[in-house]
Every structure is written in structure tokens, then in C-alpha cells.
Design a protein around this motif. Sequence first.
Motif, mmCIF file in Angstrom:
data_model
loop_
_atom_site.group_PDB
_atom_site.id
_atom_site.type_symbol
_atom_site.label_atom_id
_atom_site.label_comp_id
_atom_site.label_asym_id
_atom_site.label_seq_id
_atom_site.Cartn_x
_atom_site.Cartn_y
_atom_site.Cartn_z
ATOM 1 N N THR A 165 17.747 6.014 1.423
ATOM 2 C CA THR A 165 18.387 5.377 0.382
ATOM 3 C C THR A 165 19.493 4.446 1.368
ATOM 4 O OG1 THR A 165 19.205 4.972 -1.601
ATOM 5 C CG2 THR A 165 20.276 6.675 -0.594
ATOM 6 N N ASP A 166 19.929 3.167 0.840
ATOM 7 C CA ASP A 166 20.887 2.367 1.474
ATOM 8 C C ASP A 166 22.297 2.956 1.063
ATOM 9 O OD1 ASP A 166 22.633 0.667 2.036
ATOM 10 O OD2 ASP A 166 21.280 -0.861 2.128
ATOM 11 N N MET A 167 22.941 3.811 1.717
ATOM 12 C CA MET A 167 24.305 4.370 1.294
ATOM 13 C C MET A 167 25.332 3.383 0.974
ATOM 14 S SD MET A 167 23.553 7.512 0.793
ATOM 15 C CE MET A 167 25.239 8.204 0.216
ATOM 16 N N SER A 168 25.215 2.237 1.664
ATOM 17 C CA SER A 168 26.231 1.224 1.581
ATOM 18 C C SER A 168 25.823 0.536 0.290
ATOM 19 C CB SER A 168 26.088 0.110 2.485
ATOM 20 O OG SER A 168 26.811 0.665 3.745
ATOM 21 N N ALA A 169 24.631 0.082 -0.072
ATOM 22 C CA ALA A 169 24.193 -0.460 -1.332
ATOM 23 C C ALA A 169 24.413 0.448 -2.486
ATOM 24 C CB ALA A 169 22.903 -0.728 -1.310
ATOM 25 N N LEU A 170 24.422 1.790 -2.428
ATOM 26 C CA LEU A 170 24.821 2.669 -3.434
ATOM 27 C C LEU A 170 26.213 2.741 -3.786
ATOM 28 C CD1 LEU A 170 24.244 5.063 -5.394
ATOM 29 C CD2 LEU A 170 24.227 6.715 -3.439
ATOM 30 N N CYS A 171 26.961 2.780 -2.646
ATOM 31 C CA CYS A 171 28.434 2.679 -2.696
ATOM 32 C C CYS A 171 28.812 1.295 -3.594
ATOM 33 C CB CYS A 171 29.090 2.665 -1.510
ATOM 34 S SG CYS A 171 29.439 4.263 -0.834
ATOM 35 N N ALA A 172 28.310 0.232 -3.184
ATOM 36 C CA ALA A 172 28.514 -1.215 -3.736
ATOM 37 C C ALA A 172 28.016 -1.113 -5.309
ATOM 38 C CB ALA A 172 28.068 -2.129 -3.078
ATOM 39 N N ALA A 173 27.216 -0.385 -5.623
ATOM 40 C CA ALA A 173 26.622 -0.530 -6.830
ATOM 41 C C ALA A 173 27.758 0.488 -8.067
ATOM 42 C CB ALA A 173 25.240 0.161 -7.032
ATOM 43 N N LEU A 174 28.129 1.311 -7.266
ATOM 44 C CA LEU A 174 29.255 2.583 -7.900
ATOM 45 C C LEU A 174 30.469 1.689 -8.319
ATOM 46 C CD1 LEU A 174 28.018 5.769 -6.264
ATOM 47 C CD2 LEU A 174 27.373 5.093 -8.519
ATOM 48 N N HIS A 175 30.731 0.936 -7.099
ATOM 49 C CA HIS A 175 32.062 0.378 -7.263
ATOM 50 C C HIS A 175 31.861 -0.703 -8.229
ATOM 51 C CE1 HIS A 175 35.006 -2.760 -5.960
ATOM 52 N NE2 HIS A 175 35.697 -1.880 -5.663
ATOM 53 N N GLY A 176 30.938 -1.382 -8.396
ATOM 54 C CA GLY A 176 30.798 -2.434 -9.331
ATOM 55 C C GLY A 176 30.611 -1.727 -10.611
ATOM 56 N N ALA A 177 30.036 -0.725 -11.023
ATOM 57 C CA ALA A 177 30.209 -0.010 -12.152
ATOM 58 C C ALA A 177 31.372 0.463 -12.749
ATOM 59 C CB ALA A 177 28.982 1.241 -12.293
ATOM 60 N N MET A 178 32.148 0.934 -11.730
ATOM 61 C CA MET A 178 33.450 1.447 -11.868
ATOM 62 C C MET A 178 34.119 0.218 -12.488
ATOM 63 S SD MET A 178 33.928 4.136 -8.976
ATOM 64 C CE MET A 178 35.820 4.211 -9.215
ATOM 65 N N LEU A 179 34.069 -0.868 -11.666
ATOM 66 C CA LEU A 179 34.987 -2.299 -11.978
ATOM 67 C C LEU A 179 34.460 -2.649 -13.667
ATOM 68 C CD1 LEU A 179 36.975 -3.903 -11.193
ATOM 69 C CD2 LEU A 179 35.161 -5.353 -9.977
ATOM 70 N N LYS A 180 33.055 -2.601 -13.770
ATOM 71 C CA LYS A 180 32.494 -3.013 -15.137
ATOM 72 C C LYS A 180 32.968 -2.305 -16.214
ATOM 73 C CE LYS A 180 28.507 -5.439 -13.398
ATOM 74 N NZ LYS A 180 27.153 -5.208 -13.380
ATOM 75 N N THR A 181 33.354 -0.995 -16.140
ATOM 76 C CA THR A 181 33.933 -0.274 -17.160
ATOM 77 C C THR A 181 35.045 -0.933 -17.805
ATOM 78 O OG1 THR A 181 35.598 0.961 -15.915
ATOM 79 C CG2 THR A 181 33.318 2.063 -16.141
ATOM 80 N N GLY A 182 35.891 -1.833 -17.157
ATOM 81 C CA GLY A 182 37.121 -2.522 -17.571
ATOM 82 C C GLY A 182 38.395 -1.370 -17.855
ATOM 83 N N ILE A 183 38.254 -0.155 -17.125
ATOM 84 C CA ILE A 183 39.429 0.742 -17.287
ATOM 85 C C ILE A 183 39.805 1.140 -16.200
ATOM 86 C CG2 ILE A 183 38.346 1.654 -19.573
ATOM 87 C CD1 ILE A 183 37.860 4.204 -18.018
#
Length: 129
Positions: free
Chosen positions: A16-34
Motif C-alpha cells: 500500500t502507499d503509506m504516504s497516501a494513507l498518511c495523507a488520507a488520515l490527515h485529511g480525515a482528522m482535519l475534516k472532523t473539525g475538532i
Amino acid sequence: MPHLRLEYSPGLEALTDMSALCAALHGAMLKTGIFPLSGIRVRTHRCAEVFVADGHAANHFVAMELIVGTGRTRDVLERAGAQVFAAAKAALAPLLAQPHLLPSLEIREMDANLVWRANSIRPRLGPDA
């Protein structure tokens, strides 16, 4: 804060693309709004040696630990955790379609009295970051 640490089995980066996984998780954390943008960190740690479940050579894991500051309700953290874990499962979907992956996520609150930090990034990003 928050910091998301990913500990994973050797060889997972070949699947798996670990950089893409990190980016997806970063984006999800940001989207939580908290979580403030200036505090979000996602980092990986590859384990040198592991023995996963029945020891099958194709078995892999990614253990995610989200460390957050205090002050958020349990419900808020549960919703955020569900969002982040959903993003991880989406990013890892091809591997989850196989019977050899064990992803997990745990949220931990840190004791604010036992943390020292400095942040020179926040002023550059602005007061709302």
C-alpha cells in the motif's frame, strides 16, 4: 495535538502507499473539525520483526494510536475516531478484501500537566489553524 502514530508490519509499504494513507488520515482528522491544523501530525513506524495472528507470512497489521489533548467529550472523540478509522479502512480497502490485515485505532488523552511543547508553525498558519 493531535498526533496519530501508525505502527505497521514490515512489508506493508510494498502493498500500500503509506504516504497516501498518511495523507488520507490527515485529511480525515482535519475534516472532523475538532483538531487544529497546526497540531496535526501523522507519522509511521515500521516494525522490524513481527508475528501476527497465526504467523502466516502474508499477515499484516497497522496499529494506529491517536493521542489528543483533554477537553473533548467522549461522544466527540468517538465520532472523530469513527471518521479516522473509516478513512483508514477506505485507504486500505484492497488489503482488507484479503484475509491478512489487522488494522486498529485507539484514542488516548494525554495529561496536559505532563506535556511540554512549542509550536512555531501556528503563527505562520494563522490564529484559526
